[in-house]
Design an enzyme around this catalytic site. Structure first.
Site, mmCIF file in Angstrom:
data_model
loop_
_atom_site.group_PDB
_atom_site.id
_atom_site.type_symbol
_atom_site.label_atom_id
_atom_site.label_comp_id
_atom_site.label_asym_id
_atom_site.label_seq_id
_atom_site.Cartn_x
_atom_site.Cartn_y
_atom_site.Cartn_z
ATOM 1 C CG ASP A 33 -2.329 0.801 0.889
ATOM 2 O OD1 ASP A 33 -2.018 2.178 0.879
ATOM 3 O OD2 ASP A 33 -3.482 0.227 0.979
ATOM 4 C CG ASP A 54 2.392 5.703 -6.028
ATOM 5 O OD1 ASP A 54 1.547 5.095 -6.705
ATOM 6 O OD2 ASP A 54 3.074 6.749 -6.273
ATOM 7 C CG ASN A 81 -8.453 -4.347 -2.130
ATOM 8 O OD1 ASN A 81 -9.730 -4.337 -2.249
ATOM 9 N ND2 ASN A 81 -7.803 -3.512 -1.558
ATOM 10 C CE1 TYR A 146 -13.810 2.578 -8.404
ATOM 11 C CE2 TYR A 146 -15.803 1.947 -9.319
ATOM 12 C CZ TYR A 146 -14.818 1.724 -8.284
ATOM 13 O OH TYR A 146 -14.826 0.875 -7.326
ATOM 14 C CE LYS A 150 -12.636 -1.050 -9.281
ATOM 15 N NZ LYS A 150 -11.552 -1.882 -8.421
HETATM 16 P P1 NAD Z 1 -10.357 2.334 0.619
HETATM 17 O O1 NAD Z 1 -10.144 3.760 0.279
HETATM 18 O O2 NAD Z 1 -10.824 1.829 2.077
HETATM 19 O O3 NAD Z 1 -8.855 1.666 0.383
HETATM 20 C C1 NAD Z 1 -8.228 1.489 -0.592
HETATM 21 C C2 NAD Z 1 -6.683 1.340 -0.529
HETATM 22 O O4 NAD Z 1 -5.908 1.381 -1.593
HETATM 23 C C3 NAD Z 1 -5.929 2.235 0.247
HETATM 24 O O5 NAD Z 1 -5.577 1.826 1.693
HETATM 25 C C4 NAD Z 1 -5.023 3.435 -0.238
HETATM 26 O O6 NAD Z 1 -3.987 3.613 0.177
HETATM 27 C C5 NAD Z 1 -4.750 2.047 -1.381
HETATM 28 N N1 NAD Z 1 -4.412 3.004 -2.684
HETATM 29 C C6 NAD Z 1 -4.855 3.519 -3.507
HETATM 30 N N2 NAD Z 1 -3.975 4.213 -4.415
HETATM 31 C C7 NAD Z 1 -2.725 3.383 -4.179
HETATM 32 C C8 NAD Z 1 -1.661 3.729 -4.893
HETATM 33 N N3 NAD Z 1 -1.356 4.398 -5.945
HETATM 34 N N4 NAD Z 1 -0.746 2.805 -4.452
HETATM 35 C C9 NAD Z 1 -0.939 1.830 -3.478
HETATM 36 N N5 NAD Z 1 -1.954 1.646 -2.627
HETATM 37 C C10 NAD Z 1 -2.995 2.545 -3.099
HETATM 38 O O7 NAD Z 1 -11.323 1.599 -0.573
HETATM 39 P P2 NAD Z 1 -11.970 0.343 -0.388
HETATM 40 O O8 NAD Z 1 -13.625 0.847 -0.488
HETATM 41 O O9 NAD Z 1 -11.601 -0.771 0.473
HETATM 42 O O10 NAD Z 1 -11.745 -0.184 -2.070
HETATM 43 C C11 NAD Z 1 -10.918 -1.319 -2.221
HETATM 44 C C12 NAD Z 1 -11.400 -1.890 -3.704
HETATM 45 O O11 NAD Z 1 -12.653 -2.123 -3.570
HETATM 46 C C13 NAD Z 1 -11.039 -0.945 -4.823
HETATM 47 O O12 NAD Z 1 -10.476 -1.412 -5.764
HETATM 48 C C14 NAD Z 1 -12.521 -0.286 -5.149
HETATM 49 O O13 NAD Z 1 -12.506 0.055 -6.240
HETATM 50 C C15 NAD Z 1 -13.368 -1.514 -4.920
HETATM 51 N N6 NAD Z 1 -14.796 -1.490 -4.544
HETATM 52 C C16 NAD Z 1 -15.210 -0.666 -3.627
HETATM 53 C C17 NAD Z 1 -16.368 -0.640 -3.164
HETATM 54 C C18 NAD Z 1 -17.032 0.070 -2.228
HETATM 55 O O14 NAD Z 1 -18.340 0.278 -2.168
HETATM 56 N N7 NAD Z 1 -16.215 0.473 -1.328
HETATM 57 C C19 NAD Z 1 -17.352 -1.072 -4.076
HETATM 58 C C20 NAD Z 1 -17.047 -2.078 -5.476
HETATM 59 C C21 NAD Z 1 -15.664 -2.113 -5.235
#
Ligand code: NAD
Length: 251
Positions: A33, A54, A81, A146, A150
């Site tokens: 992360d 990153d 993820n 997005y 996806k």
């Molecule tokens: P979140 O913001 O809680 O966590 C995302 C994590 O990704 C964070 O820890 C962030 O630091 C990390 N991240 C972002 N950019 C980065 C980079 N450039 N390098 C390294 N790390 C990076 O989000 P979440 O809701 O847990 O989402 C996780 C996944 O689930 C994502 O791919 C999101 O698209 C997908 N998703 C989320 C939802 C929702 O409703 N929350 C629904 C469908 C899909």
């Protein structure tokens, strides 16, 4: 023998729950992360370790795979993820946000798949789980990058499944509806701004409007499905999009 799992974006939300779930299922977890402070804490909670990366940077994708091999000597599960969201109408959509979103949510999963490939095949129970979204299957306005990333990730999942199948490597996409995480908390504010509606209406009128079950998902709900897909029992499931969408696409 302990299985080794890489979880990108494991410092928060869904990724943190997946790291915990896989650790509870007896895997050693490497969290990758860009958020070092939370990532270290989550890795400690999961009894694993953390690597700062990153995912917009190619060399950092390579670093993640190298760290897993240096520390543990094998890779069994790759969980792509990490992600984020940017909302704007297409004419106003910042081009650098488009580039960044595609880099983190489509190019990085491809690079990690490529770099981990031989290790996953050597595992004999290799698993790739790509956390896509309901937006890998349907679209919503103001989320062009997005939705494109996806949908692309679902395509990558299918291609990788066809190539991995003969080697016992399964590749699946998990497609959740809205999950209560920091990403969604931020999006509630963005939705109110782009749609010009009050913040308190967003959950009911936008996020849950198409859903049959009127409740946001919890990160643990997604983690449970990922843990199952990594289990021995899931050997025959590959190339699929696993919807966990509260009935959104039943219309
Ligand atoms: P979140 O913001 O809680 O966590 C995302 C994590 O990704 C964070 O820890 C962030 O630091 C990390 N991240 C972002 N950019 C980065 C980079 N450039 N390098 C390294 N790390 C990076 O989000 P979440 O809701 O847990 O989402 C996780 C996944 O689930 C994502 O791919 C999101 O698209 C997908 N998703 C989320 C939802 C929702 O409703 N929350 C629904 C469908 C899909």
């Amino acid at each position: 023998m302990k299985r080794v799992a890489i979880v990108t974006g494991g410092a928060s939300g869904i990724g943190a729950a997946i790291a915990c779930g896989l650790a509870a299922a007896d895997a050693t977890v490497l969290i990758a992360d860009m958020n070092e402070a939370d990532g270290e804490i989550r890795a400690r909670d999961a009894g694993g370790s953390f690597v700062h990366a990153d995912l917009t940077k190619r060399e950092d994708c390579r670093k993640i795979i190298d760290a897993a091999i240096e520390r543990y000597g094998r890779i069994d599960f790759l969980i792509n993820n990490a992600g984020f969201q940017h909302m704007d109408p297409i004419p106003d959509f910042p081009e650098d946000e488009w580039d960044k979103l595609i880099a983190v949510m489509l190019t990085a999963p491809f690079l990690l798949t490529k770099y981990a490939w031989n290790h996953l095949i050597e595992s004999n129970r290799g698993r790739i789980v790509n956390i896509a979204s309901i937006h890998g299957v349907v679209a919503s306005p103001y989320k062009a990058a997005y939705v494109a990333a996806k949908h692309g990730l679902v395509g990558l999942t299918k291609s990788a499944a066809l190539e991995g199948g003969p080697h016992g490597l399964t590749v699946n996409a998990v497609c959740p509806g809205y999950v209560r995480t920091p990403l969604v908390e931020k999006q509630i504010i963005d939705q109110a701004r782009t749609r010009n509606i009050p913040v308190e209406d967003v959950e009911e009128k936008v996020m849950l409007e198409p859903a049959a079950i009127k409740r946001l998902l919890d990160p643990q709900d997604i983690a449970a499905l990922v843990v199952f897909l990594c289990s021995k029992a899931a050997w025959g499931i590959t190339g699929t999009t696993q919807l966990i969408d509260l009935g959104w696409t039943a219309h």
